[in-house]
Design a protein around this motif. Structure first.
Motif, PDB file in Angstrom:
ATOM      1  N   SER A  62       0.849  -1.186   0.000  1.00 23.74           N
ATOM      2  CA  SER A  62       0.000   0.000   0.000  1.00 23.74           C
ATOM      3  C   SER A  62       0.886   1.238   0.000  1.00 23.74           C
ATOM      4  CB  SER A  62      -0.890   0.011   1.242  1.00 23.74           C
ATOM      5  OG  SER A  62      -1.724  -1.122   1.249  1.00 23.74           O
ATOM      6  N   THR A  63       0.324   2.337  -0.429  1.00 21.95           N
ATOM      7  CA  THR A  63       1.064   3.588  -0.460  1.00 21.95           C
ATOM      8  C   THR A  63       0.925   4.304   0.878  1.00 21.95           C
ATOM      9  OG1 THR A  63       0.703   3.772  -2.843  1.00 21.95           O
ATOM     10  CG2 THR A  63       1.349   5.775  -1.683  1.00 21.95           C
ATOM     11  N   HIS A  64       2.038   4.691   1.414  1.00 25.45           N
ATOM     12  CA  HIS A  64       2.106   5.433   2.676  1.00 25.45           C
ATOM     13  C   HIS A  64       1.746   6.891   2.402  1.00 25.45           C
ATOM     14  CE1 HIS A  64       4.400   7.498   5.943  1.00 25.45           C
ATOM     15  NE2 HIS A  64       3.826   6.541   6.653  1.00 25.45           N
ATOM     16  N   VAL A  65       1.469   7.653   3.442  1.00 26.68           N
ATOM     17  CA  VAL A  65       1.150   9.076   3.275  1.00 26.68           C
ATOM     18  C   VAL A  65       2.294   9.849   2.618  1.00 26.68           C
ATOM     19  CG1 VAL A  65      -0.540   9.165   5.149  1.00 26.68           C
ATOM     20  CG2 VAL A  65       1.858   9.661   5.627  1.00 26.68           C
ATOM     21  N   SER A  66       3.493   9.288   2.646  1.00 28.48           N
ATOM     22  CA  SER A  66       4.645   9.911   1.993  1.00 28.48           C
ATOM     23  C   SER A  66       4.530   9.849   0.472  1.00 28.48           C
ATOM     24  CB  SER A  66       5.935   9.214   2.432  1.00 28.48           C
ATOM     25  OG  SER A  66       5.957   7.883   1.920  1.00 28.48           O
TER      26      SER A  66
END
Length: 128
Positions: A62-66
């Motif tokens: 999944s994509t992190h908030v970064s």
């Protein structure tokens, strides 16, 4: 003057990452990357228990908030000169991961690989 942590080549950081939980892993990786790039000291991330799942190329992240996946963050850490070691026993325990399952740049651990990073003089160990 007393040297500040990271100002001498004798210092190193060993980060023990046991989790594949997004926020915990992202904190460990981003902190390790900052130390590596800003302090220019050897930094090793040791992935064990569920942490080895982070470097399985067959598990989409999944994509992190970064804006990056954890695998992209780890790749950036290695590009900055950091070392990532995966525990071989843990790889077996999470479903029989093999070396060919690992993203590029990750090293399979063992006493000849892990111990020098862990037991180097003046090594600080962090656990996540």
């Amino acid at each position: 003057a007393v040297p500040v942590w990271g100002e001498t080549a004798e210092k190193s950081l060993f980060v023990n990452l046991t989790s594949n939980e997004m926020n915990r892993a992202a904190m460990a990786i981003s902190f390790s990357t900052r130390i590596r790039t800003q302090k220019q000291v050897p930094v090793t991330i040791f992935l064990n228990v569920d942490g080895v799942r982070l470097v399985n190329r067959h598990i989409p992240g999944s994509t992190h908030v970064s804006g990056k996946t954890l695998q992209q963050m780890l790749t950036g850490f290695m590009a900055a000169g950091g070392k990532v070691i995966a525990c071989p026993m843990c790889m077996k325990n999470v479903g029989g991961m093999k070396k060919s399952d690992l993203i590029d740049g990750v090293v399979v651990g063992g006493s000849d690989v892990t111990w020098p990073a862990l037991f180097a003089d003046n090594t600080t160990v962090l656990n996540y």
